[in-house]
Design a protein around this motif. Structure first.
Motif, short mmCIF file in Angstrom:
data_model
loop_
_atom_site.label_atom_id
_atom_site.label_comp_id
_atom_site.label_asym_id
_atom_site.label_seq_id
_atom_site.Cartn_x
_atom_site.Cartn_y
_atom_site.Cartn_z
N ARG A 144 -10.31 7.59 -7.35
CA ARG A 144 -9.84 6.52 -8.31
C ARG A 144 -10.77 5.72 -8.82
NH1 ARG A 144 -7.15 10.05 -7.04
NH2 ARG A 144 -5.94 10.51 -5.81
N ALA A 175 -0.57 -2.51 -10.31
CA ALA A 175 0.84 -2.31 -9.89
C ALA A 175 1.57 -3.53 -10.05
CB ALA A 175 1.12 -2.25 -8.23
N ALA A 204 2.13 7.52 -4.56
CA ALA A 204 1.53 7.88 -5.68
C ALA A 204 0.62 9.06 -5.48
CB ALA A 204 0.64 6.77 -6.43
N GLU A 205 -0.25 9.02 -4.35
CA GLU A 205 -0.96 10.02 -4.09
C GLU A 205 -0.38 11.21 -3.65
OE1 GLU A 205 -4.06 8.70 -1.06
OE2 GLU A 205 -5.15 8.09 -2.64
N THR A 247 0.84 -1.23 0.01
CA THR A 247 -0.01 -0.12 -0.05
C THR A 247 0.88 1.32 0.08
OG1 THR A 247 -0.18 -0.28 2.23
CG2 THR A 247 -1.92 -1.05 1.25
N VAL A 249 -2.56 4.49 -12.32
CA VAL A 249 -3.80 4.84 -11.56
C VAL A 249 -4.64 5.72 -12.47
CG1 VAL A 249 -4.21 6.46 -9.33
CG2 VAL A 249 -2.18 4.95 -9.61
N VAL A 298 -6.62 1.09 -10.38
CA VAL A 298 -5.10 0.88 -9.89
C VAL A 298 -4.42 -0.23 -10.36
CG1 VAL A 298 -5.44 2.73 -8.11
CG2 VAL A 298 -5.67 0.38 -7.46
N PHE A 310 0.96 3.03 -3.07
CA PHE A 310 -0.29 4.08 -3.75
C PHE A 310 -0.28 5.18 -2.94
CE2 PHE A 310 -1.48 -0.10 -5.40
CZ PHE A 310 -1.47 0.00 -6.62
#
Length: 143
Positions: free
Chosen positions: A62, A67, A39-40, A33, A111, A65, A36
C-alpha cells in the motif's frame, strides 16, 4: 497517475461478510482498522478470481489509504464490501472501496498499491496481462 481516463469494465468484486466480535471495540462498534482488513480480503479475492494473485501478492504494498465513515457497524451486522479498480498507473493501482451495512453506506474510501520488484523493492511497470485483467476484468464472483 491514471493510465486510462475512464475504465469501461474495471475488475471489481463484492464480498458478503458479518462484523465479527473481534472487529469491534469496547463500545461494540467496529474498529476503523476493520475497514482496511475487509479491503485486503476483497483485494485477495479479486486477485484470486482474476488469476493473478500468485504474481501480485507480496509485491503490491500500500502507498496510500483514505476513508470516510458514514455510520457505525456493530457486532454481527451483515455487510457488503465492494472493491473496484478505479485507475491503473504505470506501476500503481487505485481501488475504490465501499462498505454497506444494514442501515446503508457505512464507509467509502480508496486504497492505492504499487507493484514492486521482489528483490530491489523498487516500483516496476505492470505486465500487460495483469494490467488488462485489472482494467477490464469486470465483476468477479466471490469464491
Amino acid at each position: 497517475m491514471s493510465h486510462v481516463a475512464s475504465l469501461p469494465n474495471p475488475a471489481r468484486i463484492v464480498l458478503r461478510r458479518r462484523i465479527e466480535w473481534i472487529d469491534t471495540d469496547a463500545a461494540a462498534i467496529y474498529h476503523w482498522t476493520t475497514a482496511f482488513r475487509l479491503a485486503e480480503a476483497a483485494e485477495a479475492a479479486l486477485h484470486t478470481a482474476l488469476g493473478i494473485a500468485d504474481r501480485t501478492f507480496g509485491v503490491t504494498p500500500r502507498v496510500s489509504v483514505a476513508a470516510e465513515f458514514q455510520r457505525p457497524l456493530r457486532f454481527n451486522d451483515p455487510v457488503e464490501v465492494e472493491l473496484a479498480v478505479a485507475a491503473v498507473g504505470r506501476s500503481s493501482v487505485r481501488y475504490t472501496l465501499a462498505i454497506t451495512g444494514p442501515q446503508g453506506p457505512a464507509m467509502t474510501g480508496e486504497v492505492t498499491a504499487a507493484l514492486i520488484d521482489a528483490n530491489s523493492k523498487r516500483a516496476v511497470p505492470w505486465p500487460d496481462d495483469i494490467r488488462a485483467a485489472l482494467e477490464s476484468g469486470g465483476e468477479r464472483p466471490e469464491r
